[in-house]
Motif scaffolding. Structure first.
Motif: not given
Ligand SMILES: [Zn+2]
Length: 296
Positions: A79, A106, A207, A236
């Motif tokens: 991220d 993500n 993550h 995360h």
């Molecule tokens: Zn994340």
């Protein structure tokens, strides 16, 4: 391959390193400082003064440790991107900082795989996701399951693990990505790194998140079911740990887990010392970077 053992043995369950870590001198065979960030979300660029304070202080901190220590690894657990305020130069920043590797988060898919692949092509940094199969995507040649670094003759295997994209990455942004079970994948990759590639140390950039109330896989669930992973550096869940914790793995061997909050408020630091074929944890702490100037 040298016998590897963590000198600090802890009981079952998660245990903080605490204040009792012996301050070892660094005259031994070899020492390594691992510095790490997670969930920066692009907060080192843009218009806010606080972002620039972080960027400057992070650079100064990393430079200071590089001057003090012969061997430093700089890692990130995913991220990095923030599409809402980004100029799209996150990986150029990471490259400039000298990051050794990062795991895909993500949000690193937020501008699409084509954009990410273009950033990675311009700024080649090992991008890791062992449990994302990307054969049918623009990332196929740019994202690897693991990366091996050699420091003073030691082989260090670094793998990446991505969170379940279902519900965390919109379908349109991950066409062709196939997610595989992170626990099975991690154990498979870790044994390969230790036995086939003769790595002395295996670091997992995860993550997956630190912990959830439900059964979802997290770092706290991964560690006790793992083998051959020595350190999990996670992200995360934006978890602020004051220092790394220790959880015993399937073989009763300690696994260090650390998370460094988010947005660059903390930088993780784990100092290891190799001596007489063993690995000692000399220091584990999360250092505040620019927090006093931070505006959310
Ligand atoms: Zn994340």
């Amino acid at each position: 391959m040298q016998r590897r053992t963590f000198i600090h043995q802890f009981g079952l369950g998660a245990v903080a390193l605490g204040t009792g870590i012996p301050q070892l001198d660094f005259s031994g065979d070899f020492s390594l400082s691992i510095l790490h960030t997670n969930d920066l979300h692009g907060r080192f660029e843009g218009n806010k003064a606080a972002y620039h304070v972080f960027a400057q202080q992070a650079r100064q901190f990393v430079q200071k440790i590089r001057q003090e220590q012969a061997h430093v690894l700089l890692l990130d657990a995913g991220d990095v991107l923030n599409p809402s305020n980004s100029k799209g130069e996150e990986l150029a920043w990471m490259k400039g900082m000298g990051y050794d590797a990062f795991a895909l988060g993500n949000h690193d898919f937020d501008r699409g795989m084509q954009d990410l692949s273009s950033q990675l092509s311009k700024n080649p940094i090992p991008a890791l996701a062992a449990n994302y199969q990307l054969a049918d995507t623009p990332l196929v040649k740019l994202v690897k399951p693991y990366h091996i670094v050699e420091k003073a003759g030691q082989r260090i295997g670094i793998m990446g693990l991505g969170v379940n994209p279902e519900g965390s990455i919109p379908q349109l942004l991950r066409e062709g990505l196939v997610y595989t079970d992170p626990l099975a994948t991690a154990n498979q990759v870790a044994v390969e790194l230790k036995e086939k590639h003769a790595c002395n140390l295996v670091i997992c950039l995860s993550h997956l998140g630190y912990h959830y109330k439900d059964e979802q896989i997290s770092d706290l669930k991964l560690a006790p079911q793992s083998r051959h992973i020595d350190i999990i550096i996670g992200g995360h869940t934006h978890t602020f740990l004051p220092e790394p914790i220790v959880v015993n793995n399937l073989d009763g061997k300690p696994v260090l887990i650390n998370h460094a909050g988010w947005g660059g408020l903390l930088m993780g630091r784990i100092d290891l010392q190799y001596s007489n074929g063993a690995i000692r944890v000399a220091k584990g702490e999360n250092v505040a970077i620019g927090a006093q100037n931070w505006a959310a």
